[in-house]
Design a protein around this motif. Structure first.
Motif, PDB file in Angstrom:
ATOM      1  N   LEU A  38       0.807  -1.222   0.000  1.00  0.00           N
ATOM      2  CA  LEU A  38       0.000   0.000   0.000  1.00  0.00           C
ATOM      3  C   LEU A  38       0.844   1.278   0.000  1.00  0.00           C
ATOM      4  N   ALA A  39       1.991   1.266   0.652  1.00  0.00           N
ATOM      5  CA  ALA A  39       2.803   2.484   0.748  1.00  0.00           C
ATOM      6  C   ALA A  39       3.171   3.048  -0.625  1.00  0.00           C
ATOM      7  N   PRO A  40       3.803   2.279  -1.521  1.00  0.00           N
ATOM      8  CA  PRO A  40       4.106   2.820  -2.850  1.00  0.00           C
ATOM      9  C   PRO A  40       2.863   3.051  -3.694  1.00  0.00           C
ATOM     10  N   SER A  41       1.802   2.272  -3.458  1.00  0.00           N
ATOM     11  CA  SER A  41       0.559   2.452  -4.218  1.00  0.00           C
ATOM     12  C   SER A  41      -0.101   3.789  -3.876  1.00  0.00           C
ATOM     13  N   LEU A  42      -0.108   4.123  -2.590  1.00  0.00           N
ATOM     14  CA  LEU A  42      -0.683   5.397  -2.156  1.00  0.00           C
ATOM     15  C   LEU A  42       0.174   6.574  -2.622  1.00  0.00           C
ATOM     16  N   LEU A  43       1.487   6.393  -2.616  1.00  0.00           N
ATOM     17  CA  LEU A  43       2.363   7.451  -3.122  1.00  0.00           C
ATOM     18  C   LEU A  43       2.022   7.758  -4.575  1.00  0.00           C
ATOM     19  N   ALA A  44       1.789   6.721  -5.356  1.00  0.00           N
ATOM     20  CA  ALA A  44       1.395   6.901  -6.757  1.00  0.00           C
ATOM     21  C   ALA A  44      -0.009   7.502  -6.850  1.00  0.00           C
ATOM     22  N   GLY A  45      -0.893   7.059  -5.968  1.00  0.00           N
ATOM     23  CA  GLY A  45      -2.273   7.532  -6.014  1.00  0.00           C
ATOM     24  C   GLY A  45      -2.438   8.985  -5.633  1.00  0.00           C
ATOM     25  N   PHE A  46      -1.600   9.467  -4.736  1.00  0.00           N
ATOM     26  CA  PHE A  46      -1.695  10.849  -4.266  1.00  0.00           C
ATOM     27  C   PHE A  46      -1.014  11.852  -5.200  1.00  0.00           C
ATOM     28  N   ARG A  47      -0.267  11.375  -6.187  1.00  0.00           N
ATOM     29  CA  ARG A  47       0.513  12.291  -7.021  1.00  0.00           C
ATOM     30  C   ARG A  47      -0.364  13.162  -7.900  1.00  0.00           C
ATOM     31  N   PHE A 101     -16.057   4.296  -7.998  1.00  0.00           N
ATOM     32  CA  PHE A 101     -15.771   4.767  -6.641  1.00  0.00           C
ATOM     33  C   PHE A 101     -15.615   6.278  -6.552  1.00  0.00           C
ATOM     34  N   GLY A 102     -15.669   6.977  -7.664  1.00  0.00           N
ATOM     35  CA  GLY A 102     -15.543   8.425  -7.623  1.00  0.00           C
ATOM     36  C   GLY A 102     -15.033   8.984  -8.932  1.00  0.00           C
ATOM     37  N   GLU A 103     -14.818  10.307  -8.968  1.00  0.00           N
ATOM     38  CA  GLU A 103     -14.440  10.967 -10.206  1.00  0.00           C
ATOM     39  C   GLU A 103     -12.997  11.462 -10.217  1.00  0.00           C
ATOM     40  N   LYS A 104     -12.311  11.457  -9.089  1.00  0.00           N
ATOM     41  CA  LYS A 104     -10.951  11.980  -9.054  1.00  0.00           C
ATOM     42  C   LYS A 104     -10.000  11.020  -9.772  1.00  0.00           C
ATOM     43  N   VAL A 105      -9.145  11.572 -10.611  1.00  0.00           N
ATOM     44  CA  VAL A 105      -8.220  10.770 -11.394  1.00  0.00           C
ATOM     45  C   VAL A 105      -7.231  10.028 -10.515  1.00  0.00           C
ATOM     46  N   ASN A 106      -7.055  10.477  -9.286  1.00  0.00           N
ATOM     47  CA  ASN A 106      -6.134   9.794  -8.367  1.00  0.00           C
ATOM     48  C   ASN A 106      -6.559   8.354  -8.099  1.00  0.00           C
ATOM     49  N   ILE A 107      -7.821   8.055  -8.330  1.00  0.00           N
ATOM     50  CA  ILE A 107      -8.304   6.685  -8.126  1.00  0.00           C
ATOM     51  C   ILE A 107      -7.592   5.730  -9.075  1.00  0.00           C
ATOM     52  N   ILE A 108      -7.506   6.094 -10.341  1.00  0.00           N
ATOM     53  CA  ILE A 108      -6.847   5.208 -11.308  1.00  0.00           C
ATOM     54  C   ILE A 108      -5.330   5.225 -11.109  1.00  0.00           C
ATOM     55  N   TYR A 109      -4.787   6.337 -10.643  1.00  0.00           N
ATOM     56  CA  TYR A 109      -3.360   6.362 -10.303  1.00  0.00           C
ATOM     57  C   TYR A 109      -3.070   5.303  -9.240  1.00  0.00           C
ATOM     58  N   PHE A 110      -3.947   5.252  -8.231  1.00  0.00           N
ATOM     59  CA  PHE A 110      -3.752   4.297  -7.137  1.00  0.00           C
ATOM     60  C   PHE A 110      -3.966   2.862  -7.604  1.00  0.00           C
ATOM     61  N   ILE A 111      -5.063   2.619  -8.315  1.00  0.00           N
ATOM     62  CA  ILE A 111      -5.408   1.246  -8.707  1.00  0.00           C
ATOM     63  C   ILE A 111      -4.320   0.623  -9.572  1.00  0.00           C
ATOM     64  N   THR A 112      -3.846   1.359 -10.558  1.00  0.00           N
ATOM     65  CA  THR A 112      -2.831   0.798 -11.452  1.00  0.00           C
ATOM     66  C   THR A 112      -1.535   0.504 -10.700  1.00  0.00           C
ATOM     67  N   SER A 113      -1.133   1.409  -9.823  1.00  0.00           N
ATOM     68  CA  SER A 113       0.086   1.177  -9.054  1.00  0.00           C
ATOM     69  C   SER A 113      -0.099   0.023  -8.071  1.00  0.00           C
ATOM     70  N   PHE A 114      -1.282  -0.093  -7.503  1.00  0.00           N
ATOM     71  CA  PHE A 114      -1.569  -1.190  -6.577  1.00  0.00           C
ATOM     72  C   PHE A 114      -1.471  -2.530  -7.287  1.00  0.00           C
ATOM     73  N   VAL A 115      -2.018  -2.609  -8.483  1.00  0.00           N
ATOM     74  CA  VAL A 115      -1.965  -3.860  -9.260  1.00  0.00           C
ATOM     75  C   VAL A 115      -0.515  -4.228  -9.562  1.00  0.00           C
ATOM     76  N   ASN A 150       4.959   6.345 -15.343  1.00  0.00           N
ATOM     77  CA  ASN A 150       4.855   6.842 -16.713  1.00  0.00           C
ATOM     78  C   ASN A 150       4.293   5.750 -17.627  1.00  0.00           C
ATOM     79  N   LEU A 151       5.042   4.675 -17.800  1.00  0.00           N
ATOM     80  CA  LEU A 151       4.621   3.581 -18.678  1.00  0.00           C
ATOM     81  C   LEU A 151       3.640   2.677 -17.932  1.00  0.00           C
ATOM     82  N   VAL A 152       2.468   3.217 -17.654  1.00  0.00           N
ATOM     83  CA  VAL A 152       1.520   2.553 -16.759  1.00  0.00           C
ATOM     84  C   VAL A 152       1.035   1.225 -17.332  1.00  0.00           C
TER      85      VAL A 152
END
Length: 377
Positions: A38-47, A101-115, A150-152
């Motif tokens: 979760l730590a690196p996933s949240l870092l990606a999600g909050f960016r 789960f919502g409209e903020k783009v940070n959601i997909i930032y988090f999900i992709t990094s989490f995966v 970058n290369l998500v």
């Protein structure tokens, strides 16, 4: 720099603790594992948007479309009508799930990094008897994490390829075929996983004149540069690759010689480990590890032909360095002095690489780290 280093340390340390508790305390194991992922996933999600080049190129754009997708039927209709251009189904599916789960783009930032992070962590876990889990995460975080911002889509494919390698290793061919299909629908470059699989089998199977065959294969890889346009054109015309790969044809180039040198040094380290007195079965594995990494290093130089083509090399290097390199070092654990020297060397090389490529050169546009969400706390 500090946010990355802090989160990397937390993730790696928690992975180390998780490995120590896996057979002793399942609750602690899952607790430390959750933090490690979760730590690196949240870092990606909050960016913020722009931390990672492709956030501005397609990540934000695709997410914007999903703001207007109300249900599965509408999504499928958009997909079948090619409303998302050349974006692959698996990535679109993650967007569809996230948009619930919502409209903020940070959601997909988090999900992709989490995966991505979860796939790497699961690979580390399943190889814990062959390599140190913390080292797998260390190499991923300092070697490929910033690139994943970058290369998500391709890094999702790389993560799937890394986790699915166990099916190739165990010769579970039906699952390998399903893996290839999944990779194709994750990122178009996933088709090049076939090249990795072929090279791996070539290096690991037992047959006469094996050494000569591997040397000839490395030599023949040079012809990729000579006939690069022909190969891409043929694969597109035959329908194996989509027309977007015509952008890979020679034209604009980029000098990744320094990147080649780094990965080549890793190959030399693998060869150095190979020459240590290790039993013959282990030597066969080490030869395969070094061959795959060296082949991937050579493919990096296709950047001198096309600005995009070097991405093919990641299907070799990602698995080789995140999985094979830790395995190789693990084989040395009984040779205490040599093991310590190699471990220190590897750690130093990746720290140097991360600072040079992602901080100083700012490849992938991930530095400095910016987060409006964190700033507002």
């Amino acid at each position: 720099m500090l946010p990355y280093l802090l989160i990397f340390f937390i993730s790696i340390f928690c992975t180390f603790l998780a490995e120590k508790t896996v057979d002793k305390n399942k609750i602690l194991f899952f607790f430390f594992s959750a933090i490690a992922v979760l730590a690196p996933s949240l870092l990606a999600g909050f960016r913020d948007s722009g931390v990672g080049t492709d956030t501005k190129i397609y990540v934000d754009r695709v997410w914007g479309v999903f703001k207007h997708v109300n249900d599965w039927n509408q999504f499928y209709k958009y997909y079948t009508r090619d409303a998302f251009s050349d974006i692959e189904f698996v990535y679109l599916l993650l967007n569809f799930i996230g948009s619930r789960f919502g409209e903020k783009v940070n959601i997909i930032y988090f999900i992709t990094s989490f995966v991505i992070t979860l796939l790497v962590y699961l690979s580390a876990f399943e190889n814990r008897k062959k390599s140190s889990m913390w080292l797998v995460m260390f190499i991923f975080l300092f070697g490929y994490y910033n690139q994943s911002l970058n290369l998500v889509r391709q890094t999702i494919a790389l993560g799937i390829g890394l986790y699915g390698f166990k099916y190739l290793e165990d010769r579970k061919w039906i699952k390998v075929i399903l893996l290839l299909i999944l990779l194709k629908y994750t990122h178009n470059t996933g088709i090049f996983y076939i090249g990795f699989a072929g090279a791996y089998l070539l290096s690991v199977l037992k047959y006469k004149a094996k050494y000569i065959t591997l040397i000839i294969t490395l030599f023949c890889s040079i012809f990729i540069f000579i006939y690069f346009d022909f190969l891409i054109g043929f694969l597109v015309l035959s329908g194996i690759l989509p027309s977007k790969f015509l952008f890979y044809l020679s034209g604009d180039t980029i000098d990744y010689t320094s990147l080649f040198i780094f990965h080549f040094i890793i190959s030399i380290i693998l060869m150095t480990i190979y020459v240590f007195k290790i039993n013959s079965l282990e030597k066969d594995s080490l030869l395969s590890f070094a061959f795959i990494n060296l082949l991937g290093s050579i493919l990096i130089l296709t950047s001198l032909v096309s600005v995009w083509s070097f991405r093919v090399a990641f299907y070799f290097l990602f698995i080789s360095e995140c999985l094979f390199l830790p395995r190789a070092l693990y084989l040395m654990r009984n040779k205490r002095l040599e093991y310590i020297i190699m471990m220190i060397t590897i750690i130093f090389l990746y720290l140097f690489f991360w600072n040079k490529v992602y901080i100083i050169n700012n490849d992938n546009d991930t530095y400095p780290y910016k987060s409006e969400i964190i700033d507002n706390f």
